[in-house]
Design a protein around this motif. Structure first.
Motif, PDB file in Angstrom:
ATOM      1  N   GLY A  56       0.828  -1.205   0.000  1.00 20.28           N
ATOM      2  CA  GLY A  56       0.000   0.000   0.000  1.00 20.28           C
ATOM      3  C   GLY A  56       0.862   1.256   0.000  1.00 20.28           C
ATOM      4  O   GLY A  56       0.504   2.271  -0.613  1.00 20.28           O
ATOM      5  N   LEU A  60       0.655   4.206  -2.832  1.00 20.67           N
ATOM      6  CA  LEU A  60       0.474   5.645  -2.603  1.00 20.67           C
ATOM      7  C   LEU A  60       1.509   6.449  -3.384  1.00 20.67           C
ATOM      8  O   LEU A  60       1.192   7.447  -4.042  1.00 20.67           O
ATOM      9  N   SER A  81      -3.375   9.299  10.627  1.00 18.52           N
ATOM     10  CA  SER A  81      -3.382   8.163   9.707  1.00 18.52           C
ATOM     11  C   SER A  81      -2.126   7.355   9.968  1.00 18.52           C
ATOM     12  O   SER A  81      -1.302   7.706  10.815  1.00 18.52           O
ATOM     13  N   PHE A  82      -1.981   6.266   9.194  1.00 17.81           N
ATOM     14  CA  PHE A  82      -0.720   5.540   9.211  1.00 17.81           C
ATOM     15  C   PHE A  82       0.340   6.419   8.544  1.00 17.81           C
ATOM     16  O   PHE A  82       0.046   7.203   7.640  1.00 17.81           O
ATOM     17  N   ALA A  84       2.494   6.119   6.308  1.00 18.06           N
ATOM     18  CA  ALA A  84       2.698   6.108   4.853  1.00 18.06           C
ATOM     19  C   ALA A  84       1.901   7.189   4.130  1.00 18.06           C
ATOM     20  O   ALA A  84       2.291   7.623   3.044  1.00 18.06           O
ATOM     21  N   VAL A 131      -7.788  10.169   3.479  1.00 19.38           N
ATOM     22  CA  VAL A 131      -7.677   8.746   3.846  1.00 19.38           C
ATOM     23  C   VAL A 131      -9.076   8.280   4.239  1.00 19.38           C
ATOM     24  O   VAL A 131      -9.760   8.967   4.992  1.00 19.38           O
ATOM     25  N   ALA A 159      -6.373   2.380   1.635  1.00 18.66           N
ATOM     26  CA  ALA A 159      -5.710   1.194   2.193  1.00 18.66           C
ATOM     27  C   ALA A 159      -6.645   0.376   3.085  1.00 18.66           C
ATOM     28  O   ALA A 159      -6.552  -0.842   3.132  1.00 18.66           O
ATOM     29  N   GLN A 160      -7.538   1.074   3.807  1.00 17.18           N
ATOM     30  CA  GLN A 160      -8.384   0.370   4.788  1.00 17.18           C
ATOM     31  C   GLN A 160      -9.810   0.194   4.282  1.00 17.18           C
ATOM     32  O   GLN A 160     -10.696  -0.123   5.066  1.00 17.18           O
ATOM     33  N   SER A 181      -4.047  -1.198   0.177  1.00 20.20           N
ATOM     34  CA  SER A 181      -3.073  -2.095   0.804  1.00 20.20           C
ATOM     35  C   SER A 181      -3.745  -3.450   0.990  1.00 20.20           C
ATOM     36  O   SER A 181      -4.921  -3.511   1.356  1.00 20.20           O
ATOM     37  N   LYS A 186      -5.687  -6.397   6.570  1.00 24.25           N
ATOM     38  CA  LYS A 186      -6.691  -5.571   5.893  1.00 24.25           C
ATOM     39  C   LYS A 186      -7.928  -6.411   5.534  1.00 24.25           C
ATOM     40  O   LYS A 186      -7.869  -7.639   5.513  1.00 24.25           O
ATOM     41  N   ALA A 194       1.411  -6.498  -0.186  1.00 23.80           N
ATOM     42  CA  ALA A 194       0.877  -6.310  -1.544  1.00 23.80           C
ATOM     43  C   ALA A 194       0.024  -5.050  -1.551  1.00 23.80           C
ATOM     44  O   ALA A 194      -0.480  -4.622  -0.505  1.00 23.80           O
ATOM     45  N   TYR A 321      -4.280   5.977  16.006  1.00 25.05           N
ATOM     46  CA  TYR A 321      -2.845   5.911  16.134  1.00 25.05           C
ATOM     47  C   TYR A 321      -2.450   6.712  17.365  1.00 25.05           C
ATOM     48  O   TYR A 321      -3.044   7.762  17.612  1.00 25.05           O
TER      49      TYR A 321
HETATM   50  C1  LIG Z   1      -4.177   4.340   5.913  1.00 24.25           C
HETATM   51  C2  LIG Z   1      -3.031   3.514   5.422  1.00 24.25           C
HETATM   52  N1  LIG Z   1      -2.254   4.001   4.433  1.00 24.25           N
HETATM   53  C3  LIG Z   1      -1.233   3.284   3.937  1.00 24.25           C
HETATM   54  C4  LIG Z   1      -0.913   2.040   4.419  1.00 24.25           C
HETATM   55  C5  LIG Z   1       0.289   1.347   3.902  1.00 24.25           C
HETATM   56  O1  LIG Z   1       0.040   0.061   3.416  1.00 24.25           O
HETATM   57  P1  LIG Z   1       1.157  -1.084   3.458  1.00 24.25           P
HETATM   58  O2  LIG Z   1       1.319  -1.499   4.878  1.00 24.25           O
HETATM   59  O3  LIG Z   1       0.578  -2.161   2.604  1.00 24.25           O
HETATM   60  O4  LIG Z   1       2.393  -0.520   2.881  1.00 24.25           O
HETATM   61  C6  LIG Z   1      -1.707   1.481   5.446  1.00 24.25           C
HETATM   62  C7  LIG Z   1      -1.480   0.114   5.963  1.00 24.25           C
HETATM   63  O5  LIG Z   1      -0.748  -0.216   6.799  1.00 24.25           O
HETATM   64  C8  LIG Z   1      -2.785   2.249   5.963  1.00 24.25           C
HETATM   65  O6  LIG Z   1      -3.542   1.762   6.957  1.00 24.25           O
END
Ligand SMILES: Cc1ncc(COP(=O)(O)O)c(C=O)c1O
Length: 377
Positions: A56, A60, A81-82, A84, A131, A159-160, A181, A186, A194, A321
Motif C-alpha cells: 500500500g 500511494l 493516519s498511518f 505512509a 484517507v 488502504a483500509q 493495501s 486488511k 501487496a 494511532y
Molecule cells: C491508511 C493507510 N495508508 C497506507 C498504508 C500502507 O500500506 P502497506 O502497509 O501495505 O504498505 C496502510 C497500511 O498499513 C494504511 O492503513
C-alpha cells in the motif's frame, strides 16, 4: 484482536490449489495470475485500471507520482493516519501540508483543508490526499468541490477501505487515483505485502504501470527513474480467490458493528459524542458512506486505563494511532508543533479499536462489552 485462521481454514484447499497453479506456470512476478487478479479487481470496483504492486505504501507513491506530483508541489493530507499517508508524499519529492480531522469520522475535515489552502505552505498545492480511515470514505462531495474550485488532484488513501462506498461509487473509483493495501490484517488481505493503484485515467494508469518496473515501457529502455514494486504471482492468486468472498466478509463486519452498537446500547454506557464524558463514544456511519468496518473504534476519556483493564482480561485492543503524524520524530522537519491539530491530538489520546473481523462471534463481543461496562461502572 484478529484471528486470521478462521478465514484461512475454510479456504485452505482452494488457496493451496491456486498456489500450486502458480508453481506449475513458474510465473512468479506479475504474469498471468496478477493480470487475472487485476482484471477481476477492476470489474469489482467498477474502475477502468488496476495496477498491482508490492505494498500500500508503494501504491500511494505510485499514485502520486503517476498523477504528476513532483518536487516543489504540496499535497494536503491528514495528521491522523498511518505514517505512509505522509511519507509517500515526501518520497514523491513533494511537501505534505496537514489539516485537522473531523472528530466524528476521524477523517480529514474539508473545512480544515479549505483553511490550509489559504496558508503560504499550500501555495503550490497540487493535490489533496484524503484517507478513508477505518473503512469509511472521507466526505467525497466536499472534497470534489474543493478540488474543482482549486484545480487540485484527488488521491485516495483507500488502504483500509476495500468495498467501502461513497453514495453509489466504490472507494478506489472516487479520485484521480487511489491506493489500496493488502497487508494481512486488511479487509482484503494477501499472505504478505501487496498493494494496488486504481484509476479511471488512461495516462495515470500507463505511467503507474511503467513506474512499477523501473520506468520501462520497453524492456531495458528506461524513460524515467521508477522503482521495482511489482506484485507477485502467489499474492495475485490468493487475492483473486479472496475477491469472491470479500463482499460477504464486509457484510459480516457490518453485522458485527451493528451488534456492538446494540450491546453497548443495552449496557447503557454510550455518550452522545463527539467527545467522551463518563462513558464511551461509539463510531458512527455518516450519511452517504457505506462503512466496511476495517476497525471499530470507540472513544474513551480514560482510554489507557481501559486498555489495561481489557488486557488483564485477555481482550485484545489497539490504538490507531497513538502519535499524530505532525508529532512524529521523523516528520519534525515539517515544522509543526503540539497544538497545531487539536482534533487529531485529542483523538490520539482517546481512540481504542476493539476486536472486529467477519468471524467474530456474538459471545466474544458480549465478553468485550461486559468488560467495558464493568470498567466504566
Ligand atoms: C491508511 C493507510 N495508508 C497506507 C498504508 C500502507 O500500506 P502497506 O502497509 O501495505 O504498505 C496502510 C497500511 O498499513 C494504511 O492503513
Amino acid at each position: 484482536m484478529l484471528d486470521l485462521k478462521r478465514q484461512y481454514e475454510p479456504l485452505h484447499k482452494e488457496l493451496l490449489a491456486a498456489l500450486e497453479h502458480v508453481l506449475q506456470t513458474q510465473q512468479f512476478i506479475l504474469g498471468e495470475q496478477v493480470a487475472s487478479f487485476e482484471q477481476a479487481a477492476a470489474a469489482q470496483l467498477r474502475v477502468k485500471y488496476t495496477i498491482g504492486c508490492s505494498s500500500g505504501t508503494d501504491a500511494l507513491w505510485l499514485a502520486l507520482v503517476a498523477a504528476g506530483i513532483r518536487s516543489g508541489d504540496s499535497v494536503i493530507t491528514t495528521p491522523f493516519s498511518f505514517f505512509a499517508s505522509v511519507s509517500s508524499i515526501l518520497r514523491a519529492g513533494a511537501r505534505p501540508v496537514l489539516a485537522d480531522i473531523d472528530p466524528v469520522t476521524f477523517n480529514l475535515d474539508p473545512k480544515a483543508v479549505s483553511n490550509a489552502l489559504d496558508s503560504p505552505a499550500a501555495s503550490n498545492a497540487k493535490a489533496v490526499l484524503p484517507v478513508h480511515l477505518y473503512g469509511q470514505c472521507a466526505d467525497w462531495d466536499a472534497f470534489s468541490r474543493i478540488a474543482a474550485e482549486n484545480g487540485l488532484k484527488l488521491i485516495e488513501d483507500a488502504a483500509q477501505a476495500w468495498g467501502a462506498k461513497w453514495k453509489v461509487q466504490t472507494a478506489g473509483s472516487l479520485g484521480d487515483a487511489a491506493a489500496f493495501s493488502f497487508y494481512p490484517t486488511k479487509n482484503l488481505s494477501a499472505a504478505g505485502d501487496a498493494g494496488m493503484v486504481t484509476t479511471n485515467d488512461d495516462q495515470i494508469a500507463e505511467r503507474a504501470r511503467m513506474l512499477r518496473q523501473h520506468g520501462m515501457r520497453r524492456r531495458y529502455h528506461h524513460d524515467e527513474v521508477g522503482w521495482n514494486t511489482r506484485l507477485d504471482g502467489f499474492q495475485g492468486a490468493i487475492l483473486e480467490i479472496k475477491l469472491k468472498y470479500i463482499a460477504g466478509w464486509n457484510d459480516a463486519r457490518r453485522a458485527v458493528a451493528e451488534r456492538y452498537h446494540l450491546l453497548f446500547r443495552k449496557a447503557g454506557v454510550i455518550d452522545s459524542g463527539p467527545y467522551p464524558a463518563k462513558g464511551i463514544v461509539l463510531p458512527h456511519e455518516v450519511p452517504g458512506a457505506h462503512h466496511v468496518w476495517h476497525q471499530y473504534v470507540i472513544r474513551s476519556a480514560r482510554r489507557d486505563a481501559l486498555r489495561e483493564f481489557l488486557t488483564t482480561r485477555n481482550i485484545g485492543s489497539e490504538i490507531y494511532y497513538p502519535v499524530p503524524l505532525h508529532m512524529q520524530t521523523a516528520l519534525k522537519d515539517l515544522g509543526y508543533v503540539e497544538g497545531d491539530f487539536p482534533e487529531a491530538e485529542r483523538a490520539a489520546r482517546e481512540v481504542l479499536a476493539l476486536p472486529i473481523f467477519p468471524e467474530l462471534r456474538e459471545d466474544e463481543q458480549q465478553t468485550v462489552v461486559v468488560a467495558i461496562a464493568k470498567f466504566l461502572s
